[in-house]
Design a protein around this motif. Structure first.
Motif, PDB file in Angstrom:
ATOM      1  N   VAL A   5      -8.298 -10.272  -3.186  1.00 37.99           N
ATOM      2  CA  VAL A   5      -7.745  -8.918  -3.276  1.00 37.99           C
ATOM      3  C   VAL A   5      -6.475  -8.873  -2.443  1.00 37.99           C
ATOM      4  O   VAL A   5      -6.505  -9.090  -1.223  1.00 37.99           O
ATOM      5  CB  VAL A   5      -8.745  -7.844  -2.792  1.00 37.99           C
ATOM      6  N   ASP A   6      -5.365  -8.631  -3.101  1.00 38.20           N
ATOM      7  CA  ASP A   6      -4.098  -8.420  -2.385  1.00 38.20           C
ATOM      8  C   ASP A   6      -3.952  -6.927  -2.123  1.00 38.20           C
ATOM      9  O   ASP A   6      -3.830  -6.139  -3.070  1.00 38.20           O
ATOM     10  CB  ASP A   6      -2.919  -8.917  -3.223  1.00 38.20           C
ATOM     11  N   LEU A   7      -3.939  -6.535  -0.857  1.00 36.65           N
ATOM     12  CA  LEU A   7      -3.866  -5.105  -0.538  1.00 36.65           C
ATOM     13  C   LEU A   7      -2.479  -4.554  -0.851  1.00 36.65           C
ATOM     14  O   LEU A   7      -2.295  -3.340  -0.948  1.00 36.65           O
ATOM     15  CB  LEU A   7      -4.253  -4.859   0.923  1.00 36.65           C
ATOM     16  N   LEU A   8      -1.534  -5.453  -1.006  1.00 34.83           N
ATOM     17  CA  LEU A   8      -0.213  -5.136  -1.568  1.00 34.83           C
ATOM     18  C   LEU A   8       0.159  -6.304  -2.484  1.00 34.83           C
ATOM     19  O   LEU A   8      -0.317  -7.420  -2.279  1.00 34.83           O
ATOM     20  CB  LEU A   8       0.836  -4.992  -0.459  1.00 34.83           C
ATOM     21  N   PRO A   9       1.016  -6.057  -3.489  1.00 30.71           N
ATOM     22  CA  PRO A   9       1.398  -7.162  -4.380  1.00 30.71           C
ATOM     23  C   PRO A   9       2.054  -8.283  -3.582  1.00 30.71           C
ATOM     24  O   PRO A   9       2.873  -8.033  -2.696  1.00 30.71           O
ATOM     25  CB  PRO A   9       2.412  -6.500  -5.339  1.00 30.71           C
ATOM     26  N   HIS A  10       1.679  -9.510  -3.885  1.00 30.11           N
ATOM     27  CA  HIS A  10       2.135 -10.645  -3.101  1.00 30.11           C
ATOM     28  C   HIS A  10       2.841 -11.697  -3.950  1.00 30.11           C
ATOM     29  O   HIS A  10       3.858 -12.241  -3.552  1.00 30.11           O
ATOM     30  CB  HIS A  10       0.930 -11.253  -2.371  1.00 30.11           C
ATOM     31  N   GLY A 142      -0.302  -0.062  -4.091  1.00 30.60           N
ATOM     32  CA  GLY A 142       0.184   0.564  -2.864  1.00 30.60           C
ATOM     33  C   GLY A 142       1.243   1.614  -3.156  1.00 30.60           C
ATOM     34  O   GLY A 142       1.579   1.889  -4.311  1.00 30.60           O
ATOM     35  N   THR A 143       1.725   2.215  -2.078  1.00 30.11           N
ATOM     36  CA  THR A 143       2.707   3.294  -2.182  1.00 30.11           C
ATOM     37  C   THR A 143       3.919   2.914  -1.349  1.00 30.11           C
ATOM     38  O   THR A 143       3.831   2.839  -0.120  1.00 30.11           O
ATOM     39  CB  THR A 143       2.107   4.616  -1.655  1.00 30.11           C
ATOM     40  N   ASP A 144       5.035   2.630  -2.028  1.00 33.38           N
ATOM     41  CA  ASP A 144       6.270   2.301  -1.313  1.00 33.38           C
ATOM     42  C   ASP A 144       6.034   1.195  -0.271  1.00 33.38           C
ATOM     43  O   ASP A 144       6.438   1.321   0.884  1.00 33.38           O
ATOM     44  CB  ASP A 144       6.849   3.543  -0.641  1.00 33.38           C
ATOM     45  N   GLU A 145       5.381   0.135  -0.703  1.00 37.17           N
ATOM     46  CA  GLU A 145       5.123  -1.045   0.133  1.00 37.17           C
ATOM     47  C   GLU A 145       4.150  -0.800   1.280  1.00 37.17           C
ATOM     48  O   GLU A 145       4.028  -1.631   2.175  1.00 37.17           O
ATOM     49  CB  GLU A 145       6.425  -1.652   0.671  1.00 37.17           C
ATOM     50  N   HIS A 146       3.481   0.348   1.279  1.00 40.83           N
ATOM     51  CA  HIS A 146       2.389   0.574   2.224  1.00 40.83           C
ATOM     52  C   HIS A 146       1.078   0.608   1.451  1.00 40.83           C
ATOM     53  O   HIS A 146       1.027   1.089   0.324  1.00 40.83           O
ATOM     54  CB  HIS A 146       2.590   1.880   3.000  1.00 40.83           C
ATOM     55  N   VAL A 147       0.038   0.127   2.089  1.00 42.42           N
ATOM     56  CA  VAL A 147      -1.255   0.037   1.448  1.00 42.42           C
ATOM     57  C   VAL A 147      -1.776   1.442   1.115  1.00 42.42           C
ATOM     58  O   VAL A 147      -1.581   2.389   1.873  1.00 42.42           O
ATOM     59  CB  VAL A 147      -2.209  -0.728   2.388  1.00 42.42           C
TER      60      VAL A 147
END
Ligand SMILES: [Ca+2]
Ligand SMILES: [Ca+2]
Ligand SMILES: [Ca+2]
Lengths: 239, 239
Positions: A5-10, A142-147
Motif C-alpha cells: 500500500v503506497d500511502l501516496l503515489p510512488h 492523497g490530497t495535494d501530495e499529503h496523505v
C-alpha cells in the motif's frame, strides 16, 4: 504474492495497481459506469479535457479543483450528481486534483490498472487478485501530495478483503492501512473525520461524502484498456 | 497551533520541524550526545563525511546504507554500539540512508529543527511546543521513499504528548499516526512488526531494535544550530 500500500503515489509498479481516490474521483468514476457510460477518459490536465470537446463529440466533461467545478466542464466530480443522470452511449472525460494524476503515474509501469473506491471495494479486490502474478499495489491518491485518511482507510478495506482471499507478504503501508481500517470507525465515521471530508461538508457536499461511504455496493471495476484513447488520456471501461 | 505529521518528508515547513528516524539514525544521534559528543554533523552524502576526516581531525564517522556499515566509517549507526563508547570532546559525522536526507529537506525551510526518537519523545515534544509559533511538523523519514511503520508509530507518540500539552488543529497524517500509536501495540511490538525492524533483526541487529523501543528515557534533543558547520553538513547539538 506481495501486497503493498503506497500511502501516496510512488511509482515503479511491476504488476497490478489499484488506485484509490475515495473523495471523490474513483467513487464518481464507478458511478459514471454504473449509470451506463461506455468509457472514461482520464486526462493529465484540464486543458486536454477541454480540447477533446468539439461540436458533436460524444464526450461529457467531469472534474474539479479543490472540490469546486472546473469552468467549461459539464459535471463536478460528484457521485450524487452522477447517480441522477443517464450516461448511456457517452464517454466521460475526467480530470481531478489528485486521482487522475495518480492514474497516469501508475500507468507508466503497471501491467493492470484498476480504479477502486469503497463502493466497489470487494469487486476491485477480486479483480486485482485474479490479475496479479507477483504484486498488488494499492495506491492512495492523497490530497495535494499529503496523505488522505479516507484513501488509507479504503486501502485497508481492500487489504482486508485480499488477506481473506489468500497469502500475501505485506509492507508497512499495508500494516498502517489495516490498522486505520480496523480502528478508524465505520466508513462514514472515517470519511467524515478526514480533512477532505470536512472540507467537502463545508462546501455543502456532505451528501457526496455519504455516498462515498457506501461499502461494496457496486461490482463495477473501472479497468484500463489499451484500446486507442486520445493522446494524453487513459481509457477505462467497466470490468 | 497546527500539528502536522508527514508520513514521508514533503517540504515547505514554515516553523518547527521534528525529524523522526527511529531505526536508527535519530535514536543513534540521541545516544551520541548522551555519551558526551560535542556535536553531530549530518551530511547529505557519505562522500562529504569521508572528506571531512583528515589526520588529527576531531571527527568520527557514523553511518549505514541499508542497515550495513559504510566502508571507511568508524561506527555503524547503532545505538547499542554508541552506548558502549565515550564521545566526550568528539564530533560525530553522520550519514544514513534516510534520516540525514530528511534533515536536509527540513532545513531548507524550517525555522527550528529537532531530531526525535522514541527514546527522547517526551523531551522533543516539549521542545517543539516551546519553540513553535504556528505549526509543528513531525516528519517521518521512511525507508527509501516508502513509509516506515516505526516512524509513524513514534510520530503518534509525539502527537499524543503534544495534544496533552495544548490545543492543536491536526491533519490526516496526525490522525493516522495517532491511530497507529494507540492500536499498534507497545513500542517493541510496533518496531518488531515493522519491515525495517524485521530486516535489522535478520541482520543480527535485534538489540538495536530493542534499544530504539525505549520510551522517553533521554531528555536530550538534538537541535540544529546555525553556528558555522562545514559545507554540506547540518550541525546539531544537545538541546
Ligand atoms: Ca481525493
Ligand atoms: Ca529508518
Ligand atoms: Ca560534551
Amino acid at each position: 504474492m506481495r501486497l503493498r500500500v503506497d500511502l501516496l503515489p510512488h511509482g515503479n509498479y511491476p504488476d497490478v495497481v489499484v488506485i484509490i481516490d475515495v473523495l471523490r474521483a474513483t467513487t464518481t468514476a464507478v458511478t459514471y459506469l454504473e449509470r451506463g457510460a461506455d468509457a472514461l477518459l482520464l486526462t493529465a490536465t484540464p486543458e486536454i479535457a477541454l480540447n477533446l470537446r468539439t461540436d458533436g463529440s460524444p464526450y461529457l466533461l467531469g472534474g474539479e479543483r479543490g472540490g469546486l467545478p472546473i469552468p467549461g466542464f459539464d459535471f463536478g466530480n460528484s457521485p450524487v450528481e452522477a447517480a441522477g443522470q443517464n450516461f448511456t452511449g457517452k464517454t466521460v472525460v475526467m480530470n481531478t486534483t489528485n486521482g487522475t494524476g495518480a492514474a497516469h503515474t501508475a500507468a507508466q509501469s503497471g501491467k493492470h490498472i484498476f480504479l477502486a473506491a469503497l463502493t466497489n471495494a470487494h469487486a476491485a479486490a477480486r479483480r486485482a487478485r485474479a490479475a496479479a502474478t507477483e504484486e498488488i499495489a494499492i495506491v492512495c491518491a492523497g490530497t495535494d501530495e499529503h496523505v488522505g485518511l479516507e484513501d488509507v482507510y479504503a486501502a485497508g478495506v481492500l487489504a482486508e478483503y485480499l488477506l481473506a482471499m489468500g497469502e500475501f507478504s505485506i509492507d508497512d503501508g499495508a500494516r498502517i492501512a489495516l490498522t486505520v481500517r480496523r480502528n478508524g470507525g465505520n466508513p462514514l465515521e472515517a470519511l467524515g473525520s478526514s480533512g477532505h471530508g470536512q472540507h467537502l461538508t463545508r462546501l455543502g457536499l456532505g451528501e457526496d461524502v455519504r455516498a462515498a461511504a457506501g461499502l461494496s455496493t457496486s461490482t463495477i471495476v473501472p479497468t484500463l484498456t489499451h484500446d486507442d484513447a486520445p493522446e494524453g488520456t487513459l481509457k477505462f471501461t467497466a470490468g
